[in-house]
Write a protein that holds these residues in place. Sequence first.
Motif, PDB file in Angstrom:
ATOM      1  N   ARG A 238       0.826  -1.209   0.000  1.00 36.12           N
ATOM      2  CA  ARG A 238       0.000   0.000   0.000  1.00 36.12           C
ATOM      3  C   ARG A 238       0.863   1.263   0.000  1.00 36.12           C
ATOM      4  O   ARG A 238       0.576   2.223  -0.723  1.00 36.12           O
ATOM      5  N   ILE A 239       1.915   1.270   0.815  1.00 37.68           N
ATOM      6  CA  ILE A 239       2.779   2.456   0.894  1.00 37.68           C
ATOM      7  C   ILE A 239       3.486   2.698  -0.451  1.00 37.68           C
ATOM      8  O   ILE A 239       3.544   3.828  -0.927  1.00 37.68           O
ATOM      9  N   THR A 240       4.004   1.606  -1.069  1.00 34.55           N
ATOM     10  CA  THR A 240       4.671   1.782  -2.364  1.00 34.55           C
ATOM     11  C   THR A 240       3.661   2.229  -3.419  1.00 34.55           C
ATOM     12  O   THR A 240       3.981   3.028  -4.290  1.00 34.55           O
ATOM     13  N   GLY A 241       2.434   1.728  -3.329  1.00 33.76           N
ATOM     14  CA  GLY A 241       1.390   2.146  -4.274  1.00 33.76           C
ATOM     15  C   GLY A 241       1.142   3.638  -4.167  1.00 33.76           C
ATOM     16  O   GLY A 241       1.077   4.353  -5.178  1.00 33.76           O
ATOM     17  N   ALA A 242       1.012   4.122  -2.930  1.00 37.91           N
ATOM     18  CA  ALA A 242       0.778   5.557  -2.718  1.00 37.91           C
ATOM     19  C   ALA A 242       1.980   6.380  -3.181  1.00 37.91           C
ATOM     20  O   ALA A 242       1.824   7.441  -3.781  1.00 37.91           O
ATOM     21  N   ALA A 243       3.189   5.865  -2.913  1.00 38.61           N
ATOM     22  CA  ALA A 243       4.400   6.583  -3.330  1.00 38.61           C
ATOM     23  C   ALA A 243       4.481   6.654  -4.851  1.00 38.61           C
ATOM     24  O   ALA A 243       4.840   7.690  -5.420  1.00 38.61           O
ATOM     25  N   LEU A 244       4.129   5.544  -5.506  1.00 37.55           N
ATOM     26  CA  LEU A 244       4.178   5.524  -6.970  1.00 37.55           C
ATOM     27  C   LEU A 244       3.153   6.477  -7.570  1.00 37.55           C
ATOM     28  O   LEU A 244       3.366   7.034  -8.640  1.00 37.55           O
ATOM     29  N   TYR A 245       2.034   6.656  -6.851  1.00 37.56           N
ATOM     30  CA  TYR A 245       1.012   7.604  -7.299  1.00 37.56           C
ATOM     31  C   TYR A 245       1.652   8.977  -7.519  1.00 37.56           C
ATOM     32  O   TYR A 245       1.475   9.605  -8.562  1.00 37.56           O
ATOM     33  N   PHE A 246       2.455   9.404  -6.518  1.00 36.22           N
ATOM     34  CA  PHE A 246       3.089  10.719  -6.628  1.00 36.22           C
ATOM     35  C   PHE A 246       4.317  10.683  -7.536  1.00 36.22           C
ATOM     36  O   PHE A 246       4.588  11.634  -8.259  1.00 36.22           O
ATOM     37  N   GLY A 247       5.040   9.556  -7.513  1.00 33.11           N
ATOM     38  CA  GLY A 247       6.207   9.407  -8.382  1.00 33.11           C
ATOM     39  C   GLY A 247       5.852   9.488  -9.855  1.00 33.11           C
ATOM     40  O   GLY A 247       6.631   9.987 -10.678  1.00 33.11           O
ATOM     41  N   THR A 248       4.656   9.003 -10.184  1.00 28.62           N
ATOM     42  CA  THR A 248       4.198   9.029 -11.572  1.00 28.62           C
ATOM     43  C   THR A 248       4.157  10.448 -12.124  1.00 28.62           C
ATOM     44  O   THR A 248       4.472  10.675 -13.294  1.00 28.62           O
ATOM     45  N   PHE A 249       3.794  11.402 -11.253  1.00 27.68           N
ATOM     46  CA  PHE A 249       3.730  12.794 -11.710  1.00 27.68           C
ATOM     47  C   PHE A 249       5.130  13.326 -12.059  1.00 27.68           C
ATOM     48  O   PHE A 249       5.276  14.173 -12.933  1.00 27.68           O
ATOM     49  N   LEU A 250       6.154  12.809 -11.348  1.00 28.94           N
ATOM     50  CA  LEU A 250       7.527  13.212 -11.660  1.00 28.94           C
ATOM     51  C   LEU A 250       7.942  12.678 -13.034  1.00 28.94           C
ATOM     52  O   LEU A 250       8.549  13.406 -13.838  1.00 28.94           O
ATOM     53  N   ILE A 251       7.614  11.411 -13.306  1.00 27.00           N
ATOM     54  CA  ILE A 251       7.940  10.824 -14.607  1.00 27.00           C
ATOM     55  C   ILE A 251       7.181  11.577 -15.709  1.00 27.00           C
ATOM     56  O   ILE A 251       7.737  11.879 -16.778  1.00 27.00           O
ATOM     57  N   ALA A 252       5.922  11.904 -15.422  1.00 24.65           N
ATOM     58  CA  ALA A 252       5.106  12.640 -16.394  1.00 24.65           C
ATOM     59  C   ALA A 252       5.727  14.017 -16.662  1.00 24.65           C
ATOM     60  O   ALA A 252       5.810  14.456 -17.816  1.00 24.65           O
ATOM     61  N   ALA A 253       6.197  14.676 -15.586  1.00 27.43           N
ATOM     62  CA  ALA A 253       6.811  16.005 -15.725  1.00 27.43           C
ATOM     63  C   ALA A 253       8.068  15.929 -16.592  1.00 27.43           C
ATOM     64  O   ALA A 253       8.348  16.840 -17.384  1.00 27.43           O
ATOM     65  N   TRP A 254       8.797  14.837 -16.464  1.00 24.11           N
ATOM     66  CA  TRP A 254      10.021  14.615 -17.239  1.00 24.11           C
ATOM     67  C   TRP A 254       9.682  14.517 -18.727  1.00 24.11           C
ATOM     68  O   TRP A 254      10.340  15.136 -19.573  1.00 24.11           O
ATOM     69  N   LEU A 255       8.603  13.763 -19.062  1.00 22.73           N
ATOM     70  CA  LEU A 255       8.183  13.644 -20.467  1.00 22.73           C
ATOM     71  C   LEU A 255       7.638  14.964 -20.997  1.00 22.73           C
ATOM     72  O   LEU A 255       7.870  15.328 -22.154  1.00 22.73           O
ATOM     73  N   VAL A 256       6.910  15.686 -20.137  1.00 20.29           N
ATOM     74  CA  VAL A 256       6.373  16.989 -20.546  1.00 20.29           C
ATOM     75  C   VAL A 256       7.531  17.959 -20.824  1.00 20.29           C
ATOM     76  O   VAL A 256       7.502  18.707 -21.808  1.00 20.29           O
ATOM     77  N   ALA A 257       8.566  17.897 -19.971  1.00 21.37           N
ATOM     78  CA  ALA A 257       9.744  18.751 -20.188  1.00 21.37           C
ATOM     79  C   ALA A 257      10.410  18.433 -21.519  1.00 21.37           C
ATOM     80  O   ALA A 257      10.862  19.332 -22.230  1.00 21.37           O
ATOM     81  N   LEU A 258      10.433  17.143 -21.867  1.00 23.64           N
ATOM     82  CA  LEU A 258      11.018  16.725 -23.149  1.00 23.64           C
ATOM     83  C   LEU A 258      10.218  17.317 -24.312  1.00 23.64           C
ATOM     84  O   LEU A 258      10.790  17.650 -25.357  1.00 23.64           O
ATOM     85  N   ALA A 259       8.902  17.475 -24.111  1.00 28.68           N
ATOM     86  CA  ALA A 259       8.047  18.035 -25.167  1.00 28.68           C
ATOM     87  C   ALA A 259       8.166  19.555 -25.246  1.00 28.68           C
ATOM     88  O   ALA A 259       7.975  20.137 -26.312  1.00 28.68           O
ATOM     89  N   ILE A 260       8.481  20.203 -24.104  1.00 26.82           N
ATOM     90  CA  ILE A 260       8.455  21.674 -24.065  1.00 26.82           C
ATOM     91  C   ILE A 260       9.673  22.282 -24.762  1.00 26.82           C
ATOM     92  O   ILE A 260       9.537  23.021 -25.742  1.00 26.82           O
ATOM     93  N   SER A 261      10.882  21.981 -24.232  1.00 28.41           N
ATOM     94  CA  SER A 261      12.081  22.609 -24.812  1.00 28.41           C
ATOM     95  C   SER A 261      13.346  21.922 -24.315  1.00 28.41           C
ATOM     96  O   SER A 261      13.314  21.244 -23.284  1.00 28.41           O
ATOM     97  N   PRO A 262      14.475  22.118 -25.018  1.00 31.79           N
ATOM     98  CA  PRO A 262      15.750  21.562 -24.536  1.00 31.79           C
ATOM     99  C   PRO A 262      16.099  22.078 -23.144  1.00 31.79           C
ATOM    100  O   PRO A 262      16.614  21.331 -22.314  1.00 31.79           O
ATOM    101  N   ASP A 263      15.787  23.378 -22.874  1.00 29.46           N
ATOM    102  CA  ASP A 263      16.106  23.953 -21.572  1.00 29.46           C
ATOM    103  C   ASP A 263      15.318  23.291 -20.448  1.00 29.46           C
ATOM    104  O   ASP A 263      15.868  22.967 -19.385  1.00 29.46           O
ATOM    105  N   ALA A 264      14.005  23.088 -20.699  1.00 31.14           N
ATOM    106  CA  ALA A 264      13.156  22.441 -19.692  1.00 31.14           C
ATOM    107  C   ALA A 264      13.649  21.029 -19.421  1.00 31.14           C
ATOM    108  O   ALA A 264      13.719  20.588 -18.269  1.00 31.14           O
TER     109      ALA A 264
END
Lengths: 132, 129
Positions: free
Chosen positions: A32-58
């Motif tokens: 359960r704890i890892t599930g909850a942690a992954l819930y928030f970790g997923t947003f970090l991975i998503a932010a990384w992909l979004v940064a890749l879409a935005i610009s080289p600087d991001a």
Amino acid sequence: MSGPQRAATRPLSPHLQIWRYHVTMLASITHRITGAALYFGTFLIAAWLVALAISPDAFAAMQGIITSIPGKIILFLWAVAVMFHLFNGIRHLVWDGPGIGFSPKVASTVSTIIYFLAILGAVALMFAAGAF
Amino acid sequence: MSQGQFLTPTKAARGLGSAKSGTAHHIRLRVAALALLILVPLALYAIISISSAGYDGARAWVAQPLHATLLILTAGAVSYHMRLGMQVIIEDYIAKTGMRTTLLILNTFAAIAMFVAVAMAVVQIWIAG
């Protein structure tokens, strides 16, 4: 129209202090704890992909955060959480499907094995990603 | 008509317990888990590939149609599974109706927002080639 009041008087799930320590109990709460942690970790991975879409600087900024020491620690903990949740998730599917692995001895042994697999898998993943 | 005399046991129990949509939730969580059993190892491979390729290499990797499909599929299954899983945690520990409902709605919004963000990012990279 007694819905809301009734909902409030329903029993809650027992909290941690109810349980006597055992490795199966620890594996259950860790799932359960890892599930909850992954819930928030997923947003970090998503932010990384979004940064890749935005610009080289991001993207460079995100890479800078990930490759910093705190970033690497978070990445390693994320990897442990992914591996634990994945391996223990397979066990949940085996419990629910074929319905095997419930005997106390097997359940305890598999719980311990999953902890080792999670850490080994996370270390392997970090090496593969060149994060160590 | 006196209350209770003609009440069947089912009628008396209905609405008092948690027998609402638990079975469907249980099955959906596991079907998504089955999908993730395949998708997560592939997504980890994607993360390894992207993290070591640099900006241009990472974009070129994501722009491959098969890779883009894998990433969007994974984001969809993850979004679904994480929403259902967090729903259980909220329902287990938050008793107050107002707070519980607020968190359940936020949970749905957050999971969908995550999916849309990843899907849009992948589509942008794919279109830009």
